[in-house]
Design an enzyme around this catalytic site. Sequence first.
Site, PDB file in Angstrom:
ATOM      1  N   GLY A  56       2.729   4.998  13.053  1.00 43.80           N
ATOM      2  CA  GLY A  56       3.463   3.785  13.419  1.00 43.80           C
ATOM      3  C   GLY A  56       2.907   3.148  14.684  1.00 43.80           C
ATOM      4  N   CYS A  68      13.742  10.613   6.138  1.00 41.79           N
ATOM      5  CA  CYS A  68      13.659  10.108   7.518  1.00 41.79           C
ATOM      6  C   CYS A  68      14.969  10.346   8.264  1.00 41.79           C
ATOM      7  CB  CYS A  68      13.306   8.630   7.522  1.00 41.79           C
ATOM      8  SG  CYS A  68      14.353   7.642   6.451  1.00 41.79           S
ATOM      9  N   GLU A 116      10.461  15.945  14.885  1.00 42.20           N
ATOM     10  CA  GLU A 116      10.775  15.834  13.462  1.00 42.20           C
ATOM     11  C   GLU A 116       9.927  16.872  12.710  1.00 42.20           C
ATOM     12  OE1 GLU A 116      11.468  12.221  10.468  1.00 42.20           O
ATOM     13  OE2 GLU A 116       9.423  12.280  11.209  1.00 42.20           O
ATOM     14  N   LYS A 120       0.847  -1.198   0.000  1.00 47.08           N
ATOM     15  CA  LYS A 120       0.000   0.000   0.000  1.00 47.08           C
ATOM     16  C   LYS A 120       0.875   1.238   0.000  1.00 47.08           C
ATOM     17  CE  LYS A 120      -1.803   2.708   2.987  1.00 47.08           C
ATOM     18  NZ  LYS A 120      -1.584   3.937   2.185  1.00 47.08           N
ATOM     19  N   GLU A 175       9.678   1.888  10.541  1.00 45.51           N
ATOM     20  CA  GLU A 175      10.726   2.886  10.278  1.00 45.51           C
ATOM     21  C   GLU A 175      10.045   4.239  10.371  1.00 45.51           C
ATOM     22  OE1 GLU A 175      12.349   5.434   9.196  1.00 45.51           O
ATOM     23  OE2 GLU A 175      13.388   4.890   7.335  1.00 45.51           O
ATOM     24  N   GLY A 230       6.708   5.463   7.919  1.00 44.10           N
ATOM     25  CA  GLY A 230       5.842   6.634   8.017  1.00 44.10           C
ATOM     26  C   GLY A 230       6.125   7.374   9.306  1.00 44.10           C
TER      27      GLY A 230
HETATM   28  O1  TXE Z   1       2.607  10.233   7.123  1.00 43.55           O
HETATM   29  P1  TXE Z   1       1.856   8.969   7.671  1.00 43.55           P
HETATM   30  P2  TXE Z   1       2.135  11.731   7.026  1.00 43.55           P
HETATM   31  C1  TXE Z   1       6.711  11.753   9.417  1.00 43.55           C
HETATM   32  C2  TXE Z   1       6.996  13.213   9.137  1.00 43.55           C
HETATM   33  C3  TXE Z   1       5.670  13.739   8.735  1.00 43.55           C
HETATM   34  C4  TXE Z   1       4.746  12.930   9.607  1.00 43.55           C
HETATM   35  C5  TXE Z   1       3.359  12.739   9.095  1.00 43.55           C
HETATM   36  O2  TXE Z   1       7.412  13.827  10.327  1.00 43.55           O
HETATM   37  O3  TXE Z   1       5.544  15.115   8.979  1.00 43.55           O
HETATM   38  O4  TXE Z   1       5.339  11.651   9.643  1.00 43.55           O
HETATM   39  O5  TXE Z   1       3.375  12.425   7.718  1.00 43.55           O
HETATM   40  C6  TXE Z   1      -0.098   5.202   6.105  1.00 43.55           C
HETATM   41  N1  TXE Z   1      -2.545   2.501   9.723  1.00 43.55           N
HETATM   42  N2  TXE Z   1       7.076  10.893   8.307  1.00 43.55           N
HETATM   43  O6  TXE Z   1       0.912  11.988   7.841  1.00 43.55           O
HETATM   44  O7  TXE Z   1       0.454   9.291   8.078  1.00 43.55           O
HETATM   45  C7  TXE Z   1      -0.312   6.252   5.056  1.00 43.55           C
HETATM   46  O8  TXE Z   1      -1.448   5.975   4.259  1.00 43.55           O
HETATM   47  C8  TXE Z   1      -1.865   2.072   8.650  1.00 43.55           C
HETATM   48  C9  TXE Z   1       8.339  10.249   8.443  1.00 43.55           C
HETATM   49  O9  TXE Z   1       2.043  12.127   5.630  1.00 43.55           O
HETATM   50  O10 TXE Z   1       2.752   8.332   8.653  1.00 43.55           O
HETATM   51  C10 TXE Z   1       0.998   6.172   4.300  1.00 43.55           C
HETATM   52  O11 TXE Z   1       0.981   5.069   3.423  1.00 43.55           O
HETATM   53  N3  TXE Z   1      -1.283   2.916   7.787  1.00 43.55           N
HETATM   54  C11 TXE Z   1       8.433   9.083   7.537  1.00 43.55           C
HETATM   55  C12 TXE Z   1       2.014   5.925   5.424  1.00 43.55           C
HETATM   56  O12 TXE Z   1       1.254   5.374   6.482  1.00 43.55           O
HETATM   57  C13 TXE Z   1      -1.366   4.231   8.012  1.00 43.55           C
HETATM   58  C14 TXE Z   1       7.926   9.296   6.152  1.00 43.55           C
HETATM   59  C15 TXE Z   1       2.720   7.182   5.920  1.00 43.55           C
HETATM   60  O13 TXE Z   1       1.770   8.106   6.313  1.00 43.55           O
HETATM   61  C16 TXE Z   1      -2.055   4.738   9.129  1.00 43.55           C
HETATM   62  C17 TXE Z   1       6.655  10.005   6.142  1.00 43.55           C
HETATM   63  C18 TXE Z   1      -2.687   3.805  10.012  1.00 43.55           C
HETATM   64  N4  TXE Z   1      -3.362   4.181  11.097  1.00 43.55           N
HETATM   65  C19 TXE Z   1       6.298  10.791   7.198  1.00 43.55           C
HETATM   66  N5  TXE Z   1      -1.991   6.094   9.093  1.00 43.55           N
HETATM   67  C20 TXE Z   1       9.794   8.437   7.507  1.00 43.55           C
HETATM   68  N6  TXE Z   1       9.972   7.380   8.305  1.00 43.55           N
HETATM   69  O14 TXE Z   1      10.674   8.814   6.789  1.00 43.55           O
HETATM   70  C21 TXE Z   1      -1.268   6.430   7.996  1.00 43.55           C
HETATM   71  N7  TXE Z   1      -0.900   5.315   7.336  1.00 43.55           N
END
Ligand code: TXE
Length: 467
Positions: A209, A260, A361, A151, A226, A204
């Site tokens: 997470g 990240c 972050e 996904k 991660e 994410g």
């Molecule tokens: O990412 P989300 P967002 C951090 C960064 C950013 C913050 C939020 O600080 O400002 O996260 O970003 C899926 N169950 N990172 O809101 O929500 C979502 O559909 C299952 C760091 O844009 O974390 C997408 O596929 N899945 C990070 C993925 O999670 C869920 C990279 C990331 O989305 C979910 C991105 C749930 N409950 C953001 N909620 C890194 N590690 O580098 C969301 N998703």
Amino acid sequence: MDPATGDPLCTVSECGPDQVEQAVRAARRAFDHGPWPRTPAVRRAGVLFALAERLEAWADHLARVETLNQGKPLRESRADLEEVVACLRYYAGMAPRRLARTAPRPGAPLASVLREPVGVCALITAWNYPLLLAVWKLAPALAAGNTCVLKPSELTPLTSLLLAEALQDLDLPPGVVNVVIGDGPGAGRALAASPRVDKVSFTGGAAAGRQVALAALGNLKRVALELGGKSPVVVFSDQDLETAVDLALYAVYCNAGQVCSAGSRFIVQADLHDAFVRRLAERARRIVVGPGLDPATEMGPLVGARQRSRVLDAVRAGVREGARLETGGAPLGGGRLARGFYLEPTLFSNCRPAMRVVQEEIFGPVAVVQKFTTEEEALDLANGTPYGLAGAVFSRDLARGVRVARALRAGVAWVNGYHTTGPELPWGGCKQSGWGRELGTFGLDACTEIKQLNLTLEPAPIRWFKP
Ligand code: TXE
């Protein structure tokens, strides 16, 4: 949507719960009854090699689509594509050897240690490296014989869909790779909670997470997370100023800071501090910000309006808390930048450990600088956040560089460099940066269960109980 203009690029259908369930069932069937987990590892490797070749031939197109959908400059998308191809080839070459380990014990019974696939893997990826993250997760999972439901982020699904297209007529049984499109609360949650999924691998934010980990508890599925970081860069004054500043720019402003492992917190020795801040601000102001498809662009837009407003919110918090804004801090507009989600490269100095801009972050082009005098103080500052993904030390004294890098509580550390990594190296963090490691042999192991298999060659009664 194109983050450089805010214009829609195309319409993508969203999967409802029924379709997510259908994809999971297809992966389940393919795992329980299909040939893939039982296919010799070298044959599975053949599929990965073929995919690598196909993506390599398609690299220009894929890089353009990535830039169009994600916003990053073309040179970064091209570099991602090289990593994508390298990752597929790495696992294709390595897995057959690693999976075939046995550990015979002296005497009988003859015991072996087998590495078997975990089962159905849900792979949930973020929007900052859409194709690369998909391949980082898919390559080891497939090489080990798992079946997958991928996904991608709802913001950047396009290259994952093209990946599915590239897989279509390869020698892959039906149901082995499924791609579902949807958001976190919908498709993401359904995958993390599904009792038919054996493992979820997530990249994410920390908030999502935690929800993934909670949802996964239902059937105690394996969880890999991660979750990003607030990675420190300790700069000692014996390092050459121009080198330190040049590396610092790369550490923090690559992909507009949406990385990240971005080195976003500079901890600078007092006697270099003022010159470092001055020079970093000067160089940051000179970064060419523009649409990713323009070859002159050095930094693209942020991925969307929501991300930009989150970053601006963090900048305002920094100002409120008394950090000194050295440069940037505002949206870039006007002319060809008017409709995209651009933001000036931003630098704060005079930052205290408790500030939000130091602890949280930001995931945008925002650097903060803290000052230190002794090595011990530098380490306290460096390790003083809830995160532990990455970090770096800049010093000409290599013994000190290695000493400090070893004392960083982080999964990845660089001495006099930043961002260099490869598919053969483990990736992931400690503390609240996540659970587990991806890539390298560690990433393959994480896609397997270990079985102890005992074979008694000449069975006879052992008379443990009286006959
Ligand atoms: O990412 P989300 P967002 C951090 C960064 C950013 C913050 C939020 O600080 O400002 O996260 O970003 C899926 N169950 N990172 O809101 O929500 C979502 O559909 C299952 C760091 O844009 O974390 C997408 O596929 N899945 C990070 C993925 O999670 C869920 C990279 C990331 O989305 C979910 C991105 C749930 N409950 C953001 N909620 C890194 N590690 O580098 C969301 N998703």
